[in-house]
Design a protein around this motif. Structure first.
Motif, mmCIF file in Angstrom:
data_model
loop_
_atom_site.group_PDB
_atom_site.id
_atom_site.type_symbol
_atom_site.label_atom_id
_atom_site.label_comp_id
_atom_site.label_asym_id
_atom_site.label_seq_id
_atom_site.Cartn_x
_atom_site.Cartn_y
_atom_site.Cartn_z
ATOM 1 N N GLY A 225 0.837 -1.194 0.000
ATOM 2 C CA GLY A 225 0.000 0.000 0.000
ATOM 3 C C GLY A 225 0.871 1.243 0.000
ATOM 4 O O GLY A 225 1.814 1.335 0.790
ATOM 5 N N ILE A 226 0.588 2.180 -0.887
ATOM 6 C CA ILE A 226 1.334 3.437 -0.968
ATOM 7 C C ILE A 226 0.422 4.580 -0.536
ATOM 8 O O ILE A 226 -0.612 4.831 -1.169
ATOM 9 N N VAL A 227 0.779 5.266 0.538
ATOM 10 C CA VAL A 227 0.038 6.445 0.993
ATOM 11 C C VAL A 227 0.811 7.666 0.529
ATOM 12 O O VAL A 227 1.899 7.958 1.031
ATOM 13 N N ASP A 228 0.254 8.386 -0.437
ATOM 14 C CA ASP A 228 1.007 9.492 -1.025
ATOM 15 C C ASP A 228 0.044 10.427 -1.750
ATOM 16 O O ASP A 228 -1.080 10.635 -1.278
ATOM 17 N N THR A 229 0.468 10.941 -2.896
ATOM 18 C CA THR A 229 -0.339 11.916 -3.637
ATOM 19 C C THR A 229 -1.108 11.284 -4.786
ATOM 20 O O THR A 229 -1.664 11.994 -5.620
ATOM 21 N N GLY A 230 -1.140 9.957 -4.847
ATOM 22 C CA GLY A 230 -1.852 9.265 -5.908
ATOM 23 C C GLY A 230 -0.916 8.730 -6.967
ATOM 24 O O GLY A 230 0.310 8.724 -6.801
ATOM 25 N N THR A 231 -1.482 8.262 -8.066
ATOM 26 C CA THR A 231 -0.710 7.693 -9.167
ATOM 27 C C THR A 231 -1.150 8.334 -10.474
ATOM 28 O O THR A 231 -2.336 8.563 -10.697
ATOM 29 N N SER A 232 -0.192 8.605 -11.339
ATOM 30 C CA SER A 232 -0.473 9.306 -12.588
ATOM 31 C C SER A 232 -1.428 8.525 -13.488
ATOM 32 O O SER A 232 -1.228 7.331 -13.726
ATOM 33 N N PRO A 233 -2.435 9.205 -14.051
ATOM 34 C CA PRO A 233 -3.303 8.566 -15.043
ATOM 35 C C PRO A 233 -2.635 8.509 -16.412
ATOM 36 O O PRO A 233 -3.163 7.879 -17.340
ATOM 37 N N ASN A 234 -1.472 9.164 -16.530
ATOM 38 C CA ASN A 234 -0.780 9.263 -17.814
ATOM 39 C C ASN A 234 0.425 8.335 -17.920
ATOM 40 O O ASN A 234 1.180 8.413 -18.890
ATOM 41 N N GLN A 235 0.612 7.472 -16.912
ATOM 42 C CA GLN A 235 1.708 6.504 -16.943
ATOM 43 C C GLN A 235 1.092 5.103 -16.976
ATOM 44 O O GLN A 235 0.700 4.557 -15.949
ATOM 45 N N GLY A 333 -5.498 -0.620 6.632
ATOM 46 C CA GLY A 333 -5.566 -1.529 7.770
ATOM 47 C C GLY A 333 -6.687 -2.538 7.612
ATOM 48 O O GLY A 333 -6.556 -3.705 8.003
ATOM 49 N N ASN A 334 -7.787 -2.105 7.015
ATOM 50 C CA ASN A 334 -8.948 -2.978 6.821
ATOM 51 C C ASN A 334 -8.850 -3.843 5.568
ATOM 52 O O ASN A 334 -9.725 -4.674 5.326
ATOM 53 N N ASN A 335 -7.806 -3.636 4.776
ATOM 54 C CA ASN A 335 -7.611 -4.422 3.555
ATOM 55 C C ASN A 335 -6.753 -5.641 3.892
ATOM 56 O O ASN A 335 -5.546 -5.535 4.094
ATOM 57 N N ASN A 336 -7.374 -6.801 3.926
ATOM 58 C CA ASN A 336 -6.666 -8.013 4.337
ATOM 59 C C ASN A 336 -5.570 -8.437 3.368
ATOM 60 O O ASN A 336 -4.696 -9.232 3.722
ATOM 61 N N GLY A 357 -4.479 6.521 13.132
ATOM 62 C CA GLY A 357 -4.590 5.747 11.902
ATOM 63 C C GLY A 357 -3.443 4.771 11.731
ATOM 64 O O GLY A 357 -3.636 3.615 11.333
ATOM 65 N N VAL A 358 -2.222 5.226 12.040
ATOM 66 C CA VAL A 358 -1.043 4.362 11.954
ATOM 67 C C VAL A 358 -1.163 3.198 12.941
ATOM 68 O O VAL A 358 -0.909 2.034 12.595
ATOM 69 N N LYS A 359 -1.565 3.503 14.167
ATOM 70 C CA LYS A 359 -1.712 2.449 15.175
ATOM 71 C C LYS A 359 -2.785 1.443 14.772
ATOM 72 O O LYS A 359 -2.644 0.237 15.006
ATOM 73 N N TYR A 360 -3.842 1.935 14.169
ATOM 74 C CA TYR A 360 -4.924 1.056 13.715
ATOM 75 C C TYR A 360 -4.396 0.067 12.675
ATOM 76 O O TYR A 360 -4.648 -1.146 12.758
ATOM 77 N N ALA A 361 -3.652 0.578 11.685
ATOM 78 C CA ALA A 361 -3.092 -0.294 10.648
ATOM 79 C C ALA A 361 -2.063 -1.253 11.237
ATOM 80 O O ALA A 361 -2.007 -2.433 10.871
ATOM 81 N N TYR A 362 -1.248 -0.755 12.147
ATOM 82 C CA TYR A 362 -0.233 -1.600 12.791
ATOM 83 C C TYR A 362 -0.890 -2.753 13.547
ATOM 84 O O TYR A 362 -0.424 -3.902 13.480
ATOM 85 N N ASN A 363 -1.967 -2.462 14.257
ATOM 86 C CA ASN A 363 -2.661 -3.500 15.015
ATOM 87 C C ASN A 363 -3.352 -4.519 14.121
ATOM 88 O O ASN A 363 -3.778 -5.570 14.594
ATOM 89 N N LYS A 364 -3.454 -4.202 12.825
ATOM 90 C CA LYS A 364 -3.983 -5.153 11.850
ATOM 91 C C LYS A 364 -2.862 -5.976 11.214
ATOM 92 O O LYS A 364 -3.095 -6.717 10.258
ATOM 93 N N GLY A 365 -1.637 -5.832 11.723
ATOM 94 C CA GLY A 365 -0.525 -6.653 11.264
ATOM 95 C C GLY A 365 0.294 -6.084 10.128
ATOM 96 O O GLY A 365 1.149 -6.780 9.567
ATOM 97 N N LYS A 366 0.086 -4.814 9.777
ATOM 98 C CA LYS A 366 0.809 -4.230 8.647
ATOM 99 C C LYS A 366 2.237 -3.841 9.044
ATOM 100 O O LYS A 366 2.487 -3.384 10.160
ATOM 101 N N LEU A 367 3.159 -4.026 8.103
ATOM 102 C CA LEU A 367 4.541 -3.575 8.253
ATOM 103 C C LEU A 367 4.631 -2.201 7.602
ATOM 104 O O LEU A 367 4.460 -2.073 6.386
ATOM 105 N N ILE A 368 4.886 -1.168 8.395
ATOM 106 C CA ILE A 368 4.752 0.219 7.940
ATOM 107 C C ILE A 368 6.121 0.895 7.866
ATOM 108 O O ILE A 368 6.830 1.006 8.869
ATOM 109 N N PHE A 369 6.475 1.363 6.663
ATOM 110 C CA PHE A 369 7.715 2.103 6.451
ATOM 111 C C PHE A 369 7.386 3.577 6.227
ATOM 112 O O PHE A 369 6.499 3.910 5.437
#
Length: 504
Positions: A225-235, A333-336, A357-369
């Motif tokens: 999962g990438i949390v950022d500014t989105g992904t280009s529709p032109n690439q 976090g809710n995406n299995n 939000g970070v803690k919620y995702a972490y408690n769902k087992g996500k590895l967060i960088f």
């Protein structure tokens, strides 16, 4: 100094274990001096924050005076974010049996002091987290709320710190200070190696033995999962041609949770498409296909991607930016299917709703960088930024070619750093080649941002090789393969990861 004594009804709340309540109205005297009835200027608030950052190395709104907190909210549309619960770790609504009762009673306090209907006070109550955004105009309301044992934090929801001084991060490919850019550059032939079927493997990949690791794993079956500014529709390599060349059998999903509006009551998002360029670069370095178009390949070129447009740029300054990031983390976090989350954005001090939000995702087992920080000159006094500074995240920063203890020219270091990535060349100063915003174009991107996305890709290689492993096992394997293991460096963590060792 003349004091005015205000007699205001204070709602005393008592909750039993069964969540029933006994409410009574008591007369409490709240004394506010005349001087404190005038809000501090926005710059005065900022200077107080900077003073804490410079002397303590951190800032948290819980340590601010009520006058400072109220002043900041005055300069941010009077929006207040309230995190509530039975204790500091009670952030998950699904695990908090009395959250509805607590929320209702806190809103009752606000209505009593503000003299407003609920519709004029409540902006949003998060469906997954014990937090809500409200409008509070009276300083007395904040004083009363801070006395409640059910308050985890109270913060101004729209105080724009960076608008007063500049931004936190600057993209090496951009002329702006928000991390944005749509540049296209002809890559220096010394900065990549052509690999089958006609993709460019960036020089930095060889610093970490990533091409050799591909003999064991390409990230298949793992979702980043990438949390950022989105992904280009032109690439199209991050769209309809995500399965190209040697990349196959995988998916990319794009979501938008950012609301482009100055009004906190607005709820319509502006979609999943990147309007900045930064998110496209991060998605590219993590998982761009091993293509036959002569463009840079990503680290985990057979991994799945789920990208979120959570903010307009990397500077998380304001209500909708911070709300978008919080919503992206809870959704991931809710995406299995998602195992790894990478975020190369941040703030220089803690934001309660993002922390939840970070803690919620972490408690769902996500590895967060998270990115350790890439600064312009005004934030050189800041160490590892938020949320990379959190215990639930893995902080990454960038270093110069051939080293694991020489920071890139604009990269942050500090005790919270876990890993480093070589992303700045010694002779040319060039950074990491990536597939750019438009089809058939490439660019260079640097800083702790690209270091973070690179590390997320390496983690995907390890997890794909060991699909039954837990987050802890994957993280430990990354540590064991790194430069300084088992002794952590005080500024650079475990140093550079050797991807080949990590997948063997």
């Amino acid at each position: 100094m003349v004091n005015r004594l205000l007699k205001i009804a204070f709602v005393a709340l008592f909750l039993t274990a069964s969540c029933s309540k006994d409410e009574s109205i008591q007369e409490n005297a709240i004394v506010i001096s005349d001087a404190q009835r005038t809000p501090m200027s926005a710059m005065e608030v900022k200077h107080k924050i900077d003073e804490s950052l410079q002397t303590k190395g951190s800032f948290n709104w819980k340590d601010a005076s009520t006058h400072m907190l109220w002043s900041a909210s005055v300069h941010g549309q009077n929006i207040i974010t309230i995190g509530f619960g039975n204790n500091s770790n009670d952030f998950d609504r699904s695990k908090s049996t009395n959250n509805a009762a607590v929320q209702k009673q806190l809103l009752t306090i606000i209505q009593q002091y503000e003299g407003q209907a609920l519709s004029e006070i409540l902006i949003n109550a998060d469906p997954y987290l014990n937090l809500m955004d409200v409008v509070i105009k009276n300083q007395e309301t904040l004083i009363a709320l801070r006395q409640s044992k059910f308050i985890r934090y109270i913060e101004p929801g729209d105080f724009k710190y960076f608008a007063l001084s500049g931004s936190i991060e600057k993209s090496d490919s951009s002329s702006t200070s928000s991390g944005c850019g749509f540049d296209a550059t002809t890559l220096n032939v010394s900065d990549y190696t052509t690999v089958t079927p006609n993709a460019k493997a960036p020089w930095t990949f060889y610093q970490h033995n990533i091409p050799s690791a591909w003999n064991y794993s390409t990230g298949a079956g793992v979702t980043i999962g990438i949390v950022d500014t989105g992904t280009s529709p032109n690439q199209t390599l991050l769209g309809s041609n995500f399965n190209d060349g040697l990349s196959s059998g995988r998916t990319i999903q794009k979501f938008g949770v950012y609301v482009d509006s100055i009004w906190p009551w607005s709820t319509g998002t502006d979609g999943p498409n990147d309007q900045c360029g930064h998110g496209t670069s991060m998605a590219s370095v993590a998982a761009a296909p091993r293509n036959d178009n002569g463009l840079p390949v990503g680290v985990a070129y057979n991994a799945n991607l789920v990208t979120y447009r959570a903010a307009s740029n990397v500077v998380l300054d304001g209500y909708h930016e911070q709300n978008g990031v919080k919503n992206a983390f809870t959704a991931l976090g809710n995406n299995n299917n998602v195992k790894i989350i990478s975020m190369s954005m941040g703030h220089i001090f803690s934001v309660g709703k993002i922390s939840d939000g970070v803690k919620y995702a972490y408690n769902k087992g996500k590895l967060i960088f998270c990115a350790g920080g890439t600064s312009t000159s005004f934030t050189t006094f800041v160490g590892v930024i938020f949320p990379a500074s959190m215990a639930e995240t893995v902080a990454v920063t960038g270093v110069k070619e051939g080293t694991s203890n020489q920071a890139c020219d604009v990269c942050h270091t500090g005790g919270k750093i876990e890993f480093t990535v070589a992303m700045q060349r010694n002779a040319s100063g060039n950074t990491v080649p990536v597939t750019s915003y438009y089809d058939n174009q490439s660019d260079y991107v640097g800083g702790s941002s690209v270091a973070t996305a690179t590390t997320a890709g390496i983690a995907a290689l390890v997890w794909a090789k060991n699909p039954t492993w837990t987050r802890t096992q994957v993280l430990n394997k990354l540590r064991q393969s790194a430069t300084y293991f088992p002794t952590k460096n005080s500024e650079y963590g475990y140093g550079n990861i050797n991807a080949l060792l990590a997948v063997q």
